[in-house]
Enzyme design. Sequence first.
Site, PDB file in Angstrom:
ATOM      1  N   THR A  32       0.834  -1.204   0.000  1.00 14.20           N
ATOM      2  CA  THR A  32       0.000   0.000   0.000  1.00 14.20           C
ATOM      3  C   THR A  32       0.864   1.247   0.000  1.00 14.20           C
ATOM      4  O   THR A  32       0.557   2.236  -0.675  1.00 14.20           O
ATOM      5  CB  THR A  32      -0.939   0.001   1.220  1.00 14.20           C
ATOM      6  OG1 THR A  32      -1.755  -1.173   1.193  1.00 14.20           O
ATOM      7  CG2 THR A  32      -1.833   1.223   1.216  1.00 14.20           C
ATOM      8  N   ASP A 223      -4.563  -2.923  -7.582  1.00 17.53           N
ATOM      9  CA  ASP A 223      -4.167  -3.566  -6.332  1.00 17.53           C
ATOM     10  C   ASP A 223      -4.696  -5.004  -6.311  1.00 17.53           C
ATOM     11  O   ASP A 223      -5.719  -5.300  -6.925  1.00 17.53           O
ATOM     12  CB  ASP A 223      -4.734  -2.772  -5.154  1.00 17.53           C
ATOM     13  CG  ASP A 223      -4.188  -3.226  -3.813  1.00 17.53           C
ATOM     14  OD1 ASP A 223      -3.147  -3.902  -3.787  1.00 17.53           O
ATOM     15  OD2 ASP A 223      -4.807  -2.886  -2.785  1.00 17.53           O
TER      16      ASP A 223
END
Length: 758
Positions: A32, A223
Site C-alpha cells: 500500500t 491492487d
Amino acid sequence: MELSTLNDSQRRAVLFCDAPMLVIAGAGSGKTRVLTYKIAWLMEQGYEPWQIMALTFTNKAAREMQERIALQVGHERASQLWMGTFHSIFCRILRMECAAIGYRSDFTIYDAADSKNLVRTLIKEMGLDEKTYRPSLVCSRISRAKNALVQPADYPANSTFRYEDDRAMVPRVVDIYAAYNRRLLGAQAMDFDDILAYTWVLFSQHPEVAEKYATRFRYLLVDEYQDTNYAQHQIVRMLVSRHNRVCVVGDDAQSIYSFRGANIDNILAFQTQYPDAQLFKLEQNYRSTQVIVDAANSLISHNTHRIPKQVYSMGQQGERIRYHLTYSDIDEANLIRRHVQHLVRDNHLLHNQIAILYRTNAQSRALEEALRKGNIPYRIFGGLSFFQRKEVKDLISYLRLALNPNDEEAFKRVVNYPARGIGATTLQRVLQYASSHDVSAFETLSHLSEAGVTRAAAVRLDAFRQLILSIHEQVETMDCFSLARKVLEDSTMRSDIFSSNDPEALSRQENLQELMDSIGAFVDTAREEGRGFLLRNYLQEVSFLADIDTDDSASEDKVTLMTIHSAKGLEFEAVIVAGLEEGLFPGEMSIENWQVEEERRLMYVAMTRARSFLMLTSSRTRFRYGKTEFFQPSRFIREIAPQYLDADSFGGSSVERQSASFTPRVPPVECVPLPRPSFSSLRPLPKPTVSAASSSGSLASPSSLVPGMRVQHDRFGLGTVKELEGHGIDAKAVVVFDNAGSKRLFLRFAKLTPVAGN
C-alpha cells in the site's frame, strides 16, 4: 518528494514508470505504501489526478490509499483521482455512458438476494422444478457466464457451459439466463456481475468509448491483481491499450479466491501478456517475526505454480510456532481457550489482538462454547450483514423503488408491506401482465383493469402507486435522510415496527434506529465534505458496502473468530489456526487435485496474519454429518520445516511423538450463554440535522479557528486543524482526526468544538 522512508525495492518500484510493471509484494511488505507513493510521484511528474485510475477490491483499501495520498499532495488533488473498487469505478463510467447499452443513468443495482428472487420467479414462470433448478445454483451458473464474458446470445454455442449444465441436469439455464437479463433491462437494473460485463460490452461494441477512456487515463494501477477475474483482466487491457502504462501489484502466494472467479494466471502470465513488462519484488516483511516468515516460506515452497521470491524479516527472531494435536474438536476448543487466557495473562495482549481462524464457518460452534465457558469476549466476523436484516432491507427497498419505480425486486418486497391486503394472486396477475407486455410491474399499476385485477385490489394498488410517485417526485430535491423519514411515516412502516414491545420487535426497532442514524450521518458527512447527499448518492454507497468494510466492532476488546478467507488483508498480534486435518484443511475436494495449491496458499495467508505469536491445532476426531469422524493431521503441518515448530508447549515431546502417544480425553463442557443486551430504552428517530452556521453554544466560528488548534467533531472525534481555506460560506478546514484520518470540511456545516487547553 521525500522517498527516504522507502527501502530500495520499494523505491525502485515507485520511480519506474516507463513500461508495464508487475510488483510482487510479499505478505507485510508495504504494498500500500508503494502504491500511494507511486501515485503521488506520478502527480509530481506532471500527471493530473483525473488522468490516473487506481482500482482496488475493497472500499476500505481505496479510502486508506486516498487518505495517505492526501497527506502527500493535498486533499483537493487526491479527491480528483479515479480511485475505488472495480465495481464503483466501472459503475461510474456506466452511469455516464449507459445510453449506448440501453440503460438510463438511474439504473439500480441488485444484490445477491434480489438476483436470487428474480431467478426463483423465472423458474416458477417457466414451470421448472425448483428442487432441480435451485435458484442458488442457477445464479452461480449465470454469474460464472458473466464473469467469463459469455453473453446470453453466446451461451447456446458455448460447449463448456452447456456441457456443465447438462451434467448438473439443468439444461434450461440458457433460457433462464436470457430471460433474467431481459427482465433486468426492463427493470433498469444490473446485478454486480453486470457492472463488469456491461463495461466490457460498452468498450467492445463502442470502440470510440473505449478509446475515450484509454486516452483519458494515462496511468492505471491495480491492487491485489492476483484476485482479478477474466472480465477485470480484459477491461484492464482495454484501458491501457493506448499508453501501455500499467502497474499491477499483488502476491501470487495469496491467491485464494478461485471460487469467486479469480484467475491466478492473470498475475503468473503478466510478463507474457506484456512482453516489455518489468518485474519488481518486495520481499522485506515488516509485520511478522523471522520465525513466522521463514516457516511460511517453507510451506509455500511446496507449490509449483508460483513466482519465486524469498520473503525475509528484519524484525525479532520470535518464538517458535506452537503445534498441538488434540483428541476432539471440543478438546481443541478448550486448548485454544487456555492459550487465549495465557496470551492475555502472560503476554499482556488485549483480546482484540488475538484471532482464531478456521477453514469453514461450521467450526466456530465448539470454539464459541469454549470461549463462553472461559468468559472470554469474542465476535464472529461475518454472518448476517446488517443490511440483510429484514427491516433494513424493507426500508432500503422502499428507497430503491422511490428512486427507480421500475425496480421489480424492490417492488415485490414492499408492495404488500406493511400489509395492504394485496394477495399473492393479485401480485401474480400484475407480474404476468408486466412480463407479457414487456413493461415493469410498477408501470402495470396504470393498467390494472387490463391485468385482470379486482376493483378492491386495484384501489389498494393505486394508493401504493400514488405513495411511491409522491416520494419519487422529491428524490432530486430532498436529502436522503428527510426522504427516508418521509418513507417511514407515509408507508406506515414505522408504526408497524413500533407497534409491539416484545424482544424481537425491540431488536427490529433498534436496527431501524441504527439505519436511520447511519443515513443521517451520511447526509451530515456529505454536506461537510461537499459531496452529494441525495438518495441516489446514498444508495450507490450502500450497494457496495461489504461486511469487512462496515464491521464497527473491531475496536472492541474481543477475540475475533473468522474464516481464513475473511482474514485476508488483516493482521493480529497473535493468531490461532484451528482444524488442520486432511479432508478439512486441505478440504476433501482439493486433495489430490491442483486445487491443493490454493489451499496451501490459504494456509500461507493464515500464517502471515500473525505478528508475534502463532499456534496451529489439529484434532484426531471431529463430529461431522451426525457422527464422529477420525482425521490425520494436515499435510501442511509436515510441510513446515520442523525447526520452526514447537510441540512441547503443553507436555508433548515432538510432533511425531505427540501423534503416536496421544491419550484421548474429553473434558465436560458447560455452555454458558452470553447475556442478552437490554433494549429497555429506545431513542426516538433522529430529527434533521442542524448546521453549525445556525447553531448556538460552543461551536467554533470560522474566524476562531487557527492551524494547530485541537477540535472535537460529533462523529470523527478529536482532531487537529491542519489548514484553513476560503472565506464566508465557502470557508473550509482540513482537520486531521486522531482516529478518522484527514477530512476536508465545509465550516458552515461542520460541527467543530474547540478543545479546552488550546
